[in-house]
Motif scaffolding. Structure first.
Motif, short mmCIF file in Angstrom:
data_model
loop_
_atom_site.label_atom_id
_atom_site.label_comp_id
_atom_site.label_asym_id
_atom_site.label_seq_id
_atom_site.Cartn_x
_atom_site.Cartn_y
_atom_site.Cartn_z
N SER A 1 76.29 25.40 5.04
CA SER A 1 76.66 24.02 4.72
C SER A 1 75.41 23.16 4.60
O SER A 1 74.33 23.49 5.11
N TYR A 2 75.60 22.03 3.94
CA TYR A 2 74.52 21.06 3.78
C TYR A 2 74.02 20.60 5.15
O TYR A 2 72.81 20.52 5.38
N ALA A 3 74.94 20.33 6.06
CA ALA A 3 74.56 19.85 7.40
C ALA A 3 73.72 20.89 8.14
O ALA A 3 72.74 20.55 8.81
N ALA B 1 69.85 20.29 9.19
CA ALA B 1 69.47 20.39 10.60
C ALA B 1 68.31 21.38 10.77
O ALA B 1 67.36 21.11 11.52
N ALA B 2 68.37 22.50 10.09
CA ALA B 2 67.31 23.50 10.19
C ALA B 2 65.99 22.97 9.63
O ALA B 2 64.92 23.14 10.23
N VAL B 3 66.06 22.28 8.49
CA VAL B 3 64.85 21.72 7.87
C VAL B 3 64.27 20.62 8.75
O VAL B 3 63.04 20.57 8.98
N ALA C 1 60.06 19.04 -2.13
CA ALA C 1 59.85 18.80 -3.55
C ALA C 1 60.92 17.88 -4.15
O ALA C 1 60.60 17.03 -4.98
N PHE C 2 62.19 18.05 -3.75
CA PHE C 2 63.27 17.35 -4.42
C PHE C 2 64.13 16.48 -3.50
O PHE C 2 65.09 15.89 -3.94
N GLY C 3 63.80 16.46 -2.21
CA GLY C 3 64.56 15.64 -1.29
C GLY C 3 65.82 16.33 -0.80
O GLY C 3 66.05 17.52 -1.06
N PRO C 4 66.68 15.59 -0.11
CA PRO C 4 67.88 16.17 0.50
C PRO C 4 68.84 16.81 -0.50
O PRO C 4 69.59 17.71 -0.16
N SER C 5 68.81 16.38 -1.75
CA SER C 5 69.73 16.94 -2.74
C SER C 5 69.46 18.43 -2.99
O SER C 5 70.35 19.15 -3.45
#
Length: 168
Positions: free
Chosen positions: A8-10, A14-16, A49-53
């Motif tokens: 999942s995104y979340a 969280a890992a990043v 490089a591209f942010g959260p997206s």
């Protein structure tokens, strides 16, 4: 064949964020999250490089134009960039996509140009016989790598010559 696990995104975020804020190693964090460290590194690179997206889950295959494919392959072959660097430059989602394009380009290029006919084809990844000793294995690998390097140099020269020919 095991089904590819999706995160999942979340979970990715969280890992990043843990990797960016923690003093722990990438290896230790990846182990704590139960993922391979190369996956965590890809998430971090994409995030930077591209942010959260870049961490968003994608449920469809992304299609790239021929111009993007050609430019990415040419950048890899003519510049000293790694697969990851080319992927980040051209916003490609994975190195395996780029690897496939490069393999197809290298497989098709000799058919399009007579200048490469005198060049040996790139060796396959599987050897036809098993060497008797470590020395023989290293010698065979060295020969294969020399042929591959020579092939890539010739291909790079042809691509550069074509670029010069196209520019007025």
């Amino acid at each position: 064949m095991q089904k590819k696990k999706k995160y999942s995104y979340a979970f990715k975020k969280a890992a990043v964020e843990a990797a960016k804020s923690s003093k722990a190693s990438i290896h230790a964090l990846a182990r704590a999250y139960g993922i391979h460290e190369s996956m965590l590194r890809r998430w971090i690179d994409g995030y930077e490089a591209f942010g959260p997206s870049a961490l968003a889950c994608v449920s469809h295959q992304h299609r790239y134009s021929e111009s993007i494919k050609t430019a990415a392959v040419a950048a890899f072959l003519t510049q000293d960039l790694s697969l990851r660097e080319v992927c980040l430059t051209f916003s490609l989602r994975s190195t395996s996509v780029l690897r496939g394009w490069i393999n197809r380009a290298l497989a098709n290029y000799p058919q399009q140009s007579d200048e490469l006919n005198d060049f040996p084809p790139m060796a396959s990844s599987q050897s036809s016989r098993v060497p008797a000793s470590e020395y023989e294995r290293v010698v065979e690998e060295n020969k294969r790598l020399q042929a591959e390097v020579a092939y890539l140099k010739k291909l790079r020269a042809l691509i550069q010559a074509q670029k010069k020919g196209k520019k007025p």
